[in-house]
Design a protein around this motif. Structure first.
Motif, PDB file in Angstrom:
ATOM      1  N   GLN A 199      -7.896 -10.876  -1.437  1.00  0.00           N
ATOM      2  CA  GLN A 199      -6.560 -10.415  -1.801  1.00  0.00           C
ATOM      3  C   GLN A 199      -5.803  -9.989  -0.246  1.00  0.00           C
ATOM      4  N   VAL A 200      -6.557  -9.384   0.593  1.00  0.00           N
ATOM      5  CA  VAL A 200      -6.087  -8.961   1.833  1.00  0.00           C
ATOM      6  C   VAL A 200      -5.798 -10.051   2.667  1.00  0.00           C
ATOM      7  N   GLU A 201      -6.714 -11.053   2.538  1.00  0.00           N
ATOM      8  CA  GLU A 201      -6.819 -12.276   3.544  1.00  0.00           C
ATOM      9  C   GLU A 201      -5.591 -13.231   2.774  1.00  0.00           C
ATOM     10  N   ALA A 202      -5.144 -13.123   1.551  1.00  0.00           N
ATOM     11  CA  ALA A 202      -4.100 -13.807   0.864  1.00  0.00           C
ATOM     12  C   ALA A 202      -2.736 -13.185   1.091  1.00  0.00           C
ATOM     13  N   ASP A 203      -2.447 -12.245   0.776  1.00  0.00           N
ATOM     14  CA  ASP A 203      -1.132 -11.480   0.846  1.00  0.00           C
ATOM     15  C   ASP A 203      -1.230 -10.192   1.742  1.00  0.00           C
ATOM     16  N   GLY A 204      -2.053 -10.079   2.612  1.00  0.00           N
ATOM     17  CA  GLY A 204      -2.211  -8.862   3.354  1.00  0.00           C
ATOM     18  C   GLY A 204      -2.573  -7.491   2.472  1.00  0.00           C
ATOM     19  N   GLY A 205      -2.782  -7.753   1.082  1.00  0.00           N
ATOM     20  CA  GLY A 205      -3.044  -6.841   0.183  1.00  0.00           C
ATOM     21  C   GLY A 205      -1.867  -6.356  -0.724  1.00  0.00           C
ATOM     22  N   LYS A 206      -0.745  -6.851  -0.469  1.00  0.00           N
ATOM     23  CA  LYS A 206       0.424  -6.327  -1.124  1.00  0.00           C
ATOM     24  C   LYS A 206       0.254  -6.409  -2.550  1.00  0.00           C
ATOM     25  N   SER A 207      -0.358  -7.116  -3.262  1.00  0.00           N
ATOM     26  CA  SER A 207      -0.671  -6.951  -4.679  1.00  0.00           C
ATOM     27  C   SER A 207      -1.625  -6.036  -5.058  1.00  0.00           C
ATOM     28  N   LEU A 208      -2.230  -5.432  -4.260  1.00  0.00           N
ATOM     29  CA  LEU A 208      -3.510  -4.536  -4.687  1.00  0.00           C
ATOM     30  C   LEU A 208      -2.741  -3.094  -5.195  1.00  0.00           C
ATOM     31  N   ASP A 209      -3.354  -2.609  -6.262  1.00  0.00           N
ATOM     32  CA  ASP A 209      -3.180  -1.215  -6.435  1.00  0.00           C
ATOM     33  C   ASP A 209      -4.067  -0.305  -6.258  1.00  0.00           C
ATOM     34  N   LEU A 210      -4.437   0.309  -5.140  1.00  0.00           N
ATOM     35  CA  LEU A 210      -5.339   1.073  -4.578  1.00  0.00           C
ATOM     36  C   LEU A 210      -5.244   2.824  -5.210  1.00  0.00           C
ATOM     37  N   SER A 211      -4.316   2.941  -5.912  1.00  0.00           N
ATOM     38  CA  SER A 211      -4.222   4.293  -6.501  1.00  0.00           C
ATOM     39  C   SER A 211      -5.499   4.691  -7.330  1.00  0.00           C
ATOM     40  N   ASN A 212      -6.213   3.801  -8.126  1.00  0.00           N
ATOM     41  CA  ASN A 212      -7.210   4.205  -8.928  1.00  0.00           C
ATOM     42  C   ASN A 212      -8.414   3.715  -8.340  1.00  0.00           C
ATOM     43  N   TYR A 213      -8.595   3.327  -6.960  1.00  0.00           N
ATOM     44  CA  TYR A 213      -9.627   2.707  -6.642  1.00  0.00           C
ATOM     45  C   TYR A 213     -10.781   3.883  -6.277  1.00  0.00           C
ATOM     46  N   PRO A 214     -12.031   3.661  -6.325  1.00  0.00           N
ATOM     47  CA  PRO A 214     -12.928   4.821  -6.142  1.00  0.00           C
ATOM     48  C   PRO A 214     -13.061   5.126  -4.523  1.00  0.00           C
ATOM     49  N   TYR A 215     -12.648   4.337  -3.737  1.00  0.00           N
ATOM     50  CA  TYR A 215     -12.706   4.474  -2.242  1.00  0.00           C
ATOM     51  C   TYR A 215     -11.387   4.758  -1.803  1.00  0.00           C
ATOM     52  N   ILE A 216     -11.124   5.426  -0.768  1.00  0.00           N
ATOM     53  CA  ILE A 216      -9.972   5.446   0.096  1.00  0.00           C
ATOM     54  C   ILE A 216     -10.194   5.081   1.616  1.00  0.00           C
ATOM     55  N   PHE A 217      -9.527   4.122   1.815  1.00  0.00           N
ATOM     56  CA  PHE A 217      -9.522   3.677   3.169  1.00  0.00           C
ATOM     57  C   PHE A 217      -8.386   4.318   4.131  1.00  0.00           C
ATOM     58  N   MET A 218      -9.163   4.553   5.418  1.00  0.00           N
ATOM     59  CA  MET A 218      -7.898   5.142   6.245  1.00  0.00           C
ATOM     60  C   MET A 218      -8.281   4.862   7.569  1.00  0.00           C
ATOM     61  N   ARG A 219      -7.337   5.256   8.554  1.00  0.00           N
ATOM     62  CA  ARG A 219      -7.571   4.998  10.070  1.00  0.00           C
ATOM     63  C   ARG A 219      -7.518   6.327  10.694  1.00  0.00           C
ATOM     64  N   TRP A 220      -8.376   7.065  11.350  1.00  0.00           N
ATOM     65  CA  TRP A 220      -8.199   8.181  11.854  1.00  0.00           C
ATOM     66  C   TRP A 220      -8.171   8.085  13.378  1.00  0.00           C
ATOM     67  N   LYS A 221      -7.009   8.719  13.896  1.00  0.00           N
ATOM     68  CA  LYS A 221      -6.839   8.583  15.480  1.00  0.00           C
ATOM     69  C   LYS A 221      -6.861   9.801  16.187  1.00  0.00           C
ATOM     70  N   GLU A 222      -7.466  10.186  17.185  1.00  0.00           N
ATOM     71  CA  GLU A 222      -7.748  11.549  17.754  1.00  0.00           C
ATOM     72  C   GLU A 222      -6.174  11.604  18.610  1.00  0.00           C
ATOM     73  N   GLN A 223      -5.615  12.759  18.779  1.00  0.00           N
ATOM     74  CA  GLN A 223      -4.468  13.021  19.313  1.00  0.00           C
ATOM     75  C   GLN A 223      -4.848  13.643  20.510  1.00  0.00           C
ATOM     76  N   TYR A 224      -5.598  14.713  20.568  1.00  0.00           N
ATOM     77  CA  TYR A 224      -5.546  15.653  21.646  1.00  0.00           C
ATOM     78  C   TYR A 224      -7.041  16.453  21.494  1.00  0.00           C
ATOM     79  N   PHE A 225      -7.547  16.891  22.468  1.00  0.00           N
ATOM     80  CA  PHE A 225      -8.557  17.758  22.685  1.00  0.00           C
ATOM     81  C   PHE A 225      -7.912  19.166  22.532  1.00  0.00           C
ATOM     82  N   VAL A 226      -8.771  19.774  21.594  1.00  0.00           N
ATOM     83  CA  VAL A 226      -8.178  21.299  21.281  1.00  0.00           C
ATOM     84  C   VAL A 226      -9.002  22.232  22.104  1.00  0.00           C
ATOM     85  N   ASN A 227     -10.083  22.015  22.663  1.00  0.00           N
ATOM     86  CA  ASN A 227     -10.890  23.196  23.149  1.00  0.00           C
ATOM     87  C   ASN A 227     -11.213  22.811  24.776  1.00  0.00           C
TER      88      ASN A 227
END
Lengths: 655, 216
Positions: B129-157
């Motif tokens: 589906q992602v390859e077909a339409d970028g995943g536009k038709s997907l409803d992920l609200s009830n999907y058992p997995y959550i996909f994310m991108r994590w981007k580090e912004q700064y060093f804390v210590n």
């Protein structure tokens, strides 16, 4: 004959005024009035001196009784001059009942008299102290419209000033609109610069926050009226540009449909930013118009970044001797710009506004201090900024705590808003808040009679305890006391109950020692929590209460047992345990929190978990959970599975 | 988690959002809420040697409406550092409303995206589906997995001169059922597919606890 030098002293002139008014001839009176008027024009010291001598009531009296047009002109001019730029002067003129007498003058047959009367009244209506004109009286409205329709520019300008000063209520706006005032004011925009400004000011007042009137205005001449004002935002005169912007902003807020063009809004933003360079009232008023313009307009907040508006405003801040009103306005603009977008917050931090903000917290003007607090509140809506510790240091905390002691409640509320956010610094140690007296004062305010102060103080205490270490939590509990916590849980306001439950939940989380406080004093806190759970109608309260019970149930065996006893034994007035109600709730978050509590009570590797499973089964709770195995909420479903898996493992392993 | 500096990179363009929480619970998954802690490892092996750093993560902010998550990441046995190195990261939740599977920045091409997402078994049923339409038709609200991108912004210590870089970002897959997190670090200048494996931890408590704050 008295010598000229002696006779012209204020004391002498005042005495001569009395003599002339007593019947010494109109010529004498005219001379004295002219002399007084000439002395006070542009001379504040002289005005104050004459005010002390009580000359204003004498002149107003002369105005009322004079027949000679020349005397009326001089008296009106002198009264107008007293009311110009000196508040005590305005007060004296109003107290002497000059306004109705000057209104009478407007009906005079002599144009010069009318001119003088109108000019004098205009001076008075420029002041905030001027009386409000009652448009809702039919007679008054007729009179005002007659003034607006006058051929005399001074009179029409006066009418516009009266509208700008007095029109506030929706009924007044509607009445003026129905009486045709808007149409006439638009026609008058073609007049002199002064008249144009007065008309713009009054149009803004009639439209402000009134969509019905705003829509009417936008339809005048099928949009021509609005277009003519939009053109004026580029006028040569800075004040006209400002007022035209204010007017368009008012129309935009009243009827967004008519001012939705981003280009016009951006143009106005840049014009208002430019006007910050102006000295005096225009420059001081510009930031208020700007903050009004960007209010809740996320699209415009983004534009502010892309057209470098934020940098330009920051530059105007770095000038010497910024007027308090202007500083207040600029801080409110910043507050609005960083209310939604993280990019704006980062930009402000990078523009080094933090030192300005820290200084503003200690400013002499309470308005500036409130604006600084508002700005800090919005700036600290960013977890990124909070985590970086930009605001949670002595520079901000110490003055903010000082403001908590202020006698003004609006300042206390503003400071509490900022403190609420700033204390979420994600550091475990909360020494700064304890040593600075912040906690102590928050505790004091949590006992306030005013519910807003109480709510904000409890919210701040909740936030300061988020992931705090053991020592900090212990200090906070000691300061708060068990009885205060229990009474806050049972506060008359639901929002405060909710914050108090969340606060206790934070105190208990991961700190088994603090759980002992929950059961101290014959379980004062615990009883309050359970009482709420049994009686509360609000799902929010029940969710917070169940999260708190879950935290207690993640403690030692006695804690689990205590929670257990409340869950399985129904109270006298309950048909079945409250946990059953929650498990059957339509609110998925409440179902989830109820299941979490069961998960913690049946947590593996605890000696009495098997016994608890048996008791939960006997109470019908396990059967209820089994019915939830395909709960429509995914989260609830997974927690149900965890609970049932734990129960099954415990039952299989039990002897 | 920071990696050794190879070359400097442009600053991140990730924009954060308000992360105000009414409850301690996130409505999507209570294991992905503020205050939650996770621990595990990141494999930083190169051709020269096998290496894994211990990693702790804590969620500090969560705003599902804006597809936003943030927190800190602590790398414990970083060879170049005397102390554990803490970074602040911001996450984009792929909810097809705020963010899609395609990164569109941080030097990640659509091919890089698909290659990384495909490393997660949970993504396989979404791939076509992602390859077909970028995943536009997907409803992920009830999907058992959550996909994310994590981007580090700064060093804390530590300072930016610590010899480490946070130029890359993580493709992350979170399991709503057990709170486990798998991720792959992507930085064109670092070893490919460095695997991040984290498990939910209740930090020695005898159950699951909930802390919360609410911003004004």
């Amino acid at each position: 004959m008295p010598s000229t030098a002696v006779g012209n002293r204020p004391e002498d002139l005042t005495a001569r005024l009395d003599i002339a008014a007593a019947g010494d001839g109109e010529e004498g009176l005219l001379r004295v009035l002219r002399e007084v008027k000439n002395q006070i024009i542009g001379n504040k010291t002289k005005k104050l001196l004459y005010l002390q001598l009580g000359v204003v009531p004498r002149i107003v009296s002369a105005l009322g009784s004079a027949r000679d047009p020349a005397i009326i002109v001089q008296a009106a001019a002198a009264i107008g001059s007293f009311a110009c730029g000196v508040e005590d002067g305005v007060r004296a003129v109003i107290d002497a009942d000059a306004v109705p007498r000057l209104f009478n003058v407007l009906s005079h047959a002599n144009d010069k008299v009318v001119d003088a009367g109108a000019r004098s009244l205009r001076m008075i209506f420029q002041s905030k102290l001027a009386p409000k004109y009652d448009f809702l009286k039919e007679k008054n409205m007729k009179f005002l419209i007659s003034l607006l329709n006058s051929d005399n520019d001074n009179v029409t300008e006066l009418a516009a000033s009266i509208v700008a000063h007095s029109c506030e209520a929706r009924a007044e706006q509607k009445a003026l609109c129905d009486a045709g005032a808007l149409q006439r004011l638009v026609d008058l925009l073609e007049g002199s610069s002064y008249q144009k400004d007065a008309c713009l000011d009054s149009i803004a007042a009639i439209i402000r926050k009134n969509s019905e009137v705003g829509m009417h205005f936008a339809s005048i001449g099928t949009g021509k009226a609005l277009n003519s004002i939009v053109k004026l935002i580029k006028d040569r005169n800075p004040r006209t540009r400002l007022l035209a912007c204010v007017c368009v902003i008012s129309i935009g807020h009243a009827s967004p449909y008519y001012v939705q063009d981003l280009q016009t809004r951006t143009k106005m933003m840049l014009i208002l930013v430019e006007l910050l360079e102006e000295s005096g009232r225009v420059g001081d008023d510009a930031p208020f118009a700007l903050s009004d313009l960007v209010l809740d307009d996320e699209e415009l907040h983004k534009q502010a970044i892309s057209v470098n508006a934020v940098e330009k405003i920051c530059n105007s801040l770095h000038k010497n001797q910024i007027h308090p009103r202007r500083l207040q306005g600029i801080l409110l603009v910043f507050a609005e710009l960083c209310s939604r977008l993280e990019e704006c917050r980062c930009l402000l931090i990078s523009q080094q506004v933090l030192s300005t903000l820290a200084n503003a917290l200690k400013h002499d003007s309470p308005d500036v201090r409130v604006a600084a607090c508002t700005c800090i509140t919005n700036l600290s809506r960013s977890v990124k900024n909070l985590s970086a510790g930009h605001l949670s240091n002595e520079t901000f905390i110490v003055p903010l705590v000082q403001l908590l002691h202020d006698t003004s409640m609006s300042l206390q509320v503003a400071a509490l808003g900022a403190i609420c956010n700033v204390v979420v610094d994600f550091a475990a140690q909360k020494l700064l808040y304890i040593q600075s007296g912040c906690i102590k004062q928050l505790v004091q305010l949590s006992k306030s009679m005013d519910s807003t102060l109480r709510l904000k103080a409890v919210s701040a205490l909740r936030n300061v305890t988020f992931l705090a270490d053991t020592i900090s939590k212990e200090s906070i509990i000691l300061e708060l006391t068990i009885s205060t916590l229990a009474s806050l849980i049972c506060d008359s306001e639901t929002a405060i109950q909710q914050q108090a439950l969340a606060l206790v939940g934070n105190l208990v989380d991961g700190y088994a020692d603090s759980t002992k406080h929950i059961f101290a004093d014959d379980g004062l806190i615990m009883n309050a929590v359970v009482r709420q759970l049994r009686s509360a109608f609000s799902a929010e309260i029940c969710i917070q209460g169940m999260l708190l019970l879950s935290n207690i149930a993640a403690g030692f065996e006695p804690h689990k047992e205590a929670v257990m006893s409340y869950l399985v034994s129904p109270h006298d007035d309950e048909s079945f345990p409250f946990i059953m109600r929650f498990l059957q709730s339509k609110e998925s978050l409440l179902r989830t929190t109820a299941v979490w509590c069961i998960v913690n009570l049946t947590y593996p590797d605890n000696p009495n978990s098997s016994t608890r499973v048996a008791r939960l089964r006997d109470a019908g709770i396990i059967s209820q959970i089994k019915t939830m195995i395909n709960d429509p909420c995914l989260d609830t479903k997974y927690r149900v599975r965890t609970a049932l898996e734990q129960c099954m493992t415990l039952e299989n392993n039990s002897p | 988690m920071p990696v050794r500096v190879v070359e400097s990179s442009a600053p991140s363009q990730v924009a954060g959002q308000d992360a105000s929480n009414q409850h301690a619970l996130s409505p999507a998954c209570s294991l992905l809420s503020v205050g939650r802690a996770f621990s595990g490892t990141q494999n930083v092996s190169s051709l020269q040697k096998d290496e894994a750093w211990r990693v702790n993560v804590r969620i500090q902010g969560c705003d599902l409406d804006h597809g936003y998550l943030c927190g800190t990441m602590e790398a414990l046995n970083v060879p170049l550092a005397d102390t554990p190195v803490v970074t602040f990261w911001e996450g984009e939740i792929v909810d097809m409303k705020n963010y899609t599977f395609y990164t569109g920045k941080w030097e990640a091409t659509p091919e890089n995206d698909i290659k990384h997402w495909s490393k997660f078994p949970a993504f396989s049923s979404l791939l076509s589906q992602v390859e077909a339409d970028g995943g536009k038709s997907l409803d992920l609200s009830n999907y058992p997995y959550i996909f994310m991108r994590w981007k580090e912004q700064y060093f804390v210590n530590v300072g930016t001169d610590c010899g480490l870089t946070i130029a890359g970002f993580y493709y992350v897959c979170f399991s709503c059922s057990d709170g486990s997190i798998n991720g792959f670090y992507y930085d064109p200048n670092s070893s490919p597919f460095q695997k991040l494996e984290l498990k939910f931890t209740n930090e020695d408590r005898s159950g699951f606890t909930f802390s919360s704050y609410q911003l004004q």
